[in-house]
Write a protein that holds these residues in place. Structure first.
Motif, short mmCIF file in Angstrom:
data_model
loop_
_atom_site.label_atom_id
_atom_site.label_comp_id
_atom_site.label_asym_id
_atom_site.label_seq_id
_atom_site.Cartn_x
_atom_site.Cartn_y
_atom_site.Cartn_z
N UNK A 1 0.64 -1.20 -0.13
CA UNK A 1 -0.12 -0.05 0.28
C UNK A 1 0.73 1.31 0.03
N UNK A 2 0.26 2.35 -0.60
CA UNK A 2 1.20 3.55 -0.83
C UNK A 2 0.93 4.24 0.39
N UNK A 3 2.01 5.01 0.68
CA UNK A 3 2.16 5.91 1.88
C UNK A 3 1.77 7.49 1.11
N UNK A 4 1.28 8.36 1.89
CA UNK A 4 0.91 9.67 1.34
C UNK A 4 1.34 10.65 2.41
N UNK A 5 2.05 11.87 2.05
CA UNK A 5 2.60 12.78 3.05
C UNK A 5 1.72 14.27 2.90
N UNK A 6 1.45 14.51 3.90
CA UNK A 6 0.85 16.06 4.24
C UNK A 6 1.96 17.08 4.14
N UNK A 7 1.66 18.14 3.66
CA UNK A 7 2.53 19.30 3.37
C UNK A 7 3.35 19.65 4.60
N UNK A 8 2.65 19.28 5.92
CA UNK A 8 3.55 19.60 7.17
C UNK A 8 4.62 18.61 7.42
N UNK A 9 4.71 17.49 6.78
CA UNK A 9 5.65 16.57 6.79
C UNK A 9 5.13 15.12 7.41
N UNK A 10 3.81 15.19 7.83
CA UNK A 10 3.42 13.78 8.54
C UNK A 10 3.12 13.01 7.23
N UNK A 11 3.45 11.71 7.77
CA UNK A 11 3.39 10.64 6.47
C UNK A 11 2.25 9.47 6.82
N UNK A 12 1.17 9.17 6.10
CA UNK A 12 0.08 8.40 6.46
C UNK A 12 0.76 7.04 5.85
N UNK A 13 1.14 6.09 7.02
CA UNK A 13 1.26 4.71 6.59
C UNK A 13 0.38 3.78 6.90
N UNK A 14 -0.37 3.31 5.66
CA UNK A 14 -1.40 2.36 5.87
C UNK A 14 -1.10 0.97 6.78
N UNK A 44 -6.88 18.41 5.32
CA UNK A 44 -7.68 17.70 4.81
C UNK A 44 -7.08 16.53 3.67
N UNK A 45 -7.60 15.59 3.51
CA UNK A 45 -6.93 14.58 2.54
C UNK A 45 -6.63 15.02 1.13
N UNK A 46 -7.10 16.05 0.81
CA UNK A 46 -6.90 16.60 -0.55
C UNK A 46 -5.67 17.11 -0.61
N UNK A 47 -4.94 17.42 0.47
CA UNK A 47 -3.58 18.22 0.39
C UNK A 47 -2.57 17.16 0.55
N UNK A 48 -2.96 16.01 0.60
CA UNK A 48 -1.84 14.92 0.85
C UNK A 48 -1.33 14.38 -0.69
N UNK A 49 0.05 14.11 -0.61
CA UNK A 49 0.50 13.69 -1.86
C UNK A 49 1.11 12.50 -1.91
#
Length: 51
Positions: A1-14, A44-49
């Motif tokens: 599963x892919x990880x996604x990063x917030x502009x603040x630097x937080x990474x969501x790891x599934x 919000x989720x839309x800002x994650x890459x």
């Protein structure tokens, strides 16, 4: 599963989920509730890459 990063630097790891906010490990980013926000800055989720 892919990880996604917030502009603040937080990474969501599934693989870890976000248990402090009711998100179980193994939850894909795409499956997060629409109202889920970054636990660090509230973005919000839309800002994650894709990380």
């Amino acid at each position: 599963m892919k990880k996604y990063e917030c502009p603040c630097g937080y990474v969501y790891d599934p693989e870890l989920g976000d248990p402090d906010h009711g998100i179980a490990p193994g939850t894909a980013f795409e499956d997060l509730p629409e109202d889920w926000v970054c636990p660090l800055c509230g973005a919000e989720k839309e800002f994650f890459t894709e990380a």
